[in-house]
Design a protein around this motif. Structure first.
Motif, mmCIF file in Angstrom:
data_model
loop_
_atom_site.group_PDB
_atom_site.id
_atom_site.type_symbol
_atom_site.label_atom_id
_atom_site.label_comp_id
_atom_site.label_asym_id
_atom_site.label_seq_id
_atom_site.Cartn_x
_atom_site.Cartn_y
_atom_site.Cartn_z
ATOM 1 N N GLY A 7 -1.563 -5.336 10.823
ATOM 2 C CA GLY A 7 -0.574 -6.327 11.189
ATOM 3 C C GLY A 7 0.479 -5.714 12.093
ATOM 4 N N PRO A 8 1.407 -6.524 12.556
ATOM 5 C CA PRO A 8 2.412 -6.025 13.496
ATOM 6 C C PRO A 8 3.353 -4.972 12.912
ATOM 7 C CG PRO A 8 2.874 -8.301 12.869
ATOM 8 C CD PRO A 8 1.524 -7.959 12.321
ATOM 9 N N VAL A 9 3.681 -5.057 11.637
ATOM 10 C CA VAL A 9 4.577 -4.060 11.040
ATOM 11 C C VAL A 9 3.844 -2.725 10.907
ATOM 12 C CG1 VAL A 9 6.002 -3.454 9.041
ATOM 13 C CG2 VAL A 9 5.919 -5.821 9.844
ATOM 14 N N THR A 10 2.611 -2.768 10.447
ATOM 15 C CA THR A 10 1.808 -1.551 10.330
ATOM 16 C C THR A 10 1.661 -0.884 11.699
ATOM 17 O OG1 THR A 10 0.569 -2.530 8.509
ATOM 18 C CG2 THR A 10 -0.398 -0.593 9.555
ATOM 19 N N THR A 11 1.375 -1.679 12.698
ATOM 20 C CA THR A 11 1.227 -1.158 14.058
ATOM 21 C C THR A 11 2.525 -0.538 14.548
ATOM 22 O OG1 THR A 11 -0.497 -2.770 14.549
ATOM 23 C CG2 THR A 11 0.616 -1.774 16.435
ATOM 24 N N SER A 12 3.638 -1.186 14.276
ATOM 25 C CA SER A 12 4.935 -0.661 14.686
ATOM 26 C C SER A 12 5.241 0.659 13.989
ATOM 27 C CB SER A 12 6.040 -1.679 14.385
ATOM 28 O OG SER A 12 7.295 -1.155 14.727
ATOM 29 N N ILE A 13 4.969 0.732 12.689
ATOM 30 C CA ILE A 13 5.191 1.980 11.943
ATOM 31 C C ILE A 13 4.332 3.090 12.546
ATOM 32 C CG2 ILE A 13 4.858 3.148 9.721
ATOM 33 C CD1 ILE A 13 5.526 0.435 8.381
ATOM 34 N N ARG A 14 3.059 2.793 12.774
ATOM 35 C CA ARG A 14 2.133 3.796 13.320
ATOM 36 C C ARG A 14 2.613 4.286 14.699
ATOM 37 N NH1 ARG A 14 -2.366 5.129 11.548
ATOM 38 N NH2 ARG A 14 -2.746 3.192 10.409
ATOM 39 N N THR A 15 2.966 3.352 15.560
ATOM 40 C CA THR A 15 3.407 3.714 16.908
ATOM 41 C C THR A 15 4.683 4.545 16.873
ATOM 42 O OG1 THR A 15 2.391 1.730 17.829
ATOM 43 C CG2 THR A 15 4.110 2.768 19.143
ATOM 44 N N PHE A 51 5.163 -0.345 1.889
ATOM 45 C CA PHE A 51 4.159 0.592 2.387
ATOM 46 C C PHE A 51 4.294 1.956 1.742
ATOM 47 C CE2 PHE A 51 4.559 -2.493 5.748
ATOM 48 C CZ PHE A 51 3.271 -2.650 6.216
ATOM 49 N N ARG A 52 3.148 2.642 1.639
ATOM 50 C CA ARG A 52 3.109 4.071 1.340
ATOM 51 C C ARG A 52 2.729 4.755 2.650
ATOM 52 N NH1 ARG A 52 -1.306 5.224 -2.275
ATOM 53 N NH2 ARG A 52 -1.949 3.071 -2.026
ATOM 54 N N LYS A 78 14.661 -0.691 12.923
ATOM 55 C CA LYS A 78 14.386 -2.034 13.449
ATOM 56 C C LYS A 78 13.348 -2.766 12.602
ATOM 57 C CE LYS A 78 15.837 -1.179 18.134
ATOM 58 N NZ LYS A 78 15.490 -1.026 19.536
ATOM 59 N N ASP A 79 12.401 -2.034 12.060
ATOM 60 C CA ASP A 79 11.413 -2.650 11.175
ATOM 61 C C ASP A 79 12.066 -3.120 9.887
ATOM 62 O OD1 ASP A 79 8.793 -2.242 12.641
ATOM 63 O OD2 ASP A 79 9.551 -0.189 12.594
ATOM 64 N N PHE A 80 13.015 -2.349 9.357
ATOM 65 C CA PHE A 80 13.744 -2.773 8.159
ATOM 66 C C PHE A 80 14.573 -4.022 8.453
ATOM 67 C CE2 PHE A 80 12.756 1.442 6.496
ATOM 68 C CZ PHE A 80 12.454 1.140 5.181
ATOM 69 N N GLU A 81 15.206 -4.059 9.603
ATOM 70 C CA GLU A 81 15.981 -5.241 9.975
ATOM 71 C C GLU A 81 15.090 -6.474 10.126
ATOM 72 O OE1 GLU A 81 18.075 -4.185 13.556
ATOM 73 O OE2 GLU A 81 19.184 -2.585 12.538
ATOM 74 N N ALA A 82 13.826 -6.255 10.485
ATOM 75 C CA ALA A 82 12.895 -7.363 10.707
ATOM 76 C C ALA A 82 12.129 -7.773 9.457
ATOM 77 C CB ALA A 82 11.907 -6.988 11.817
ATOM 78 N N GLY A 83 12.372 -7.108 8.305
ATOM 79 C CA GLY A 83 11.734 -7.547 7.072
ATOM 80 C C GLY A 83 11.001 -6.491 6.279
ATOM 81 N N LEU A 84 10.812 -5.296 6.839
ATOM 82 C CA LEU A 84 10.251 -4.213 6.043
ATOM 83 C C LEU A 84 11.199 -3.967 4.880
ATOM 84 C CD1 LEU A 84 8.269 -1.879 5.552
ATOM 85 C CD2 LEU A 84 9.576 -0.525 7.205
ATOM 86 N N HIS A 85 10.657 -3.909 3.666
ATOM 87 C CA HIS A 85 11.506 -3.847 2.481
ATOM 88 C C HIS A 85 11.515 -2.465 1.823
ATOM 89 C CE1 HIS A 85 13.617 -5.482 -0.999
ATOM 90 N NE2 HIS A 85 12.725 -4.885 -1.776
#
Length: 103
Positions: A7-15, A51-52, A78-85
């Motif tokens: 998904g987009p969050v996973t992709t963002s974390i990876r990048t 996520f782990r 930015k991911d936390f601001e967008a909903g990463l918990h």
């Protein structure tokens, strides 16, 4: 290696972590389904909130666990601001991995 189903969050974390840390190993596990019933998740539609992350990088050399975690949390702000918990982090240097495999 990135999954076709990321998904987009996973992709963002990876990048973000790949660019920041140039890791020898990076594993991202989406644990969101295990936490969907928590009260803080009521009304949250995202399937990417918890996520782990297991990461091995030379960038961690000379840093404490707290410093490593702060580095990652800062990079993902930015991911936390967008909903990463939540993140569960396992951060090691290549030398730490090698030492553990010798034991």
């Amino acid at each position: 290696m990135a999954s076709q189903q990321e998904g987009p969050v996973t992709t963002s974390i990876r990048t973000t972590l790949t660019e920041l840390l140039n890791p020898e190993a990076l594993e991202i596990i989406n644990d969101s389904a295990k936490h969907a019933h928590h009260s803080a998740m009521r009304g949250v539609d995202s399937k990417e909130t918890h996520f782990r992350v297991n990461v091995v990088s030379e960038a961690f050399a000379g840093k404490s666990t707290m410093q490593r975690h702060r580095l990652i949390y800062g990079a993902l702000s930015k991911d936390f601001e967008a909903g990463l918990h939540a993140l569960s982090l396992d951060t090691k240097t290549p030398a730490e991995v090698a030492k553990a495999s010798e034991a």
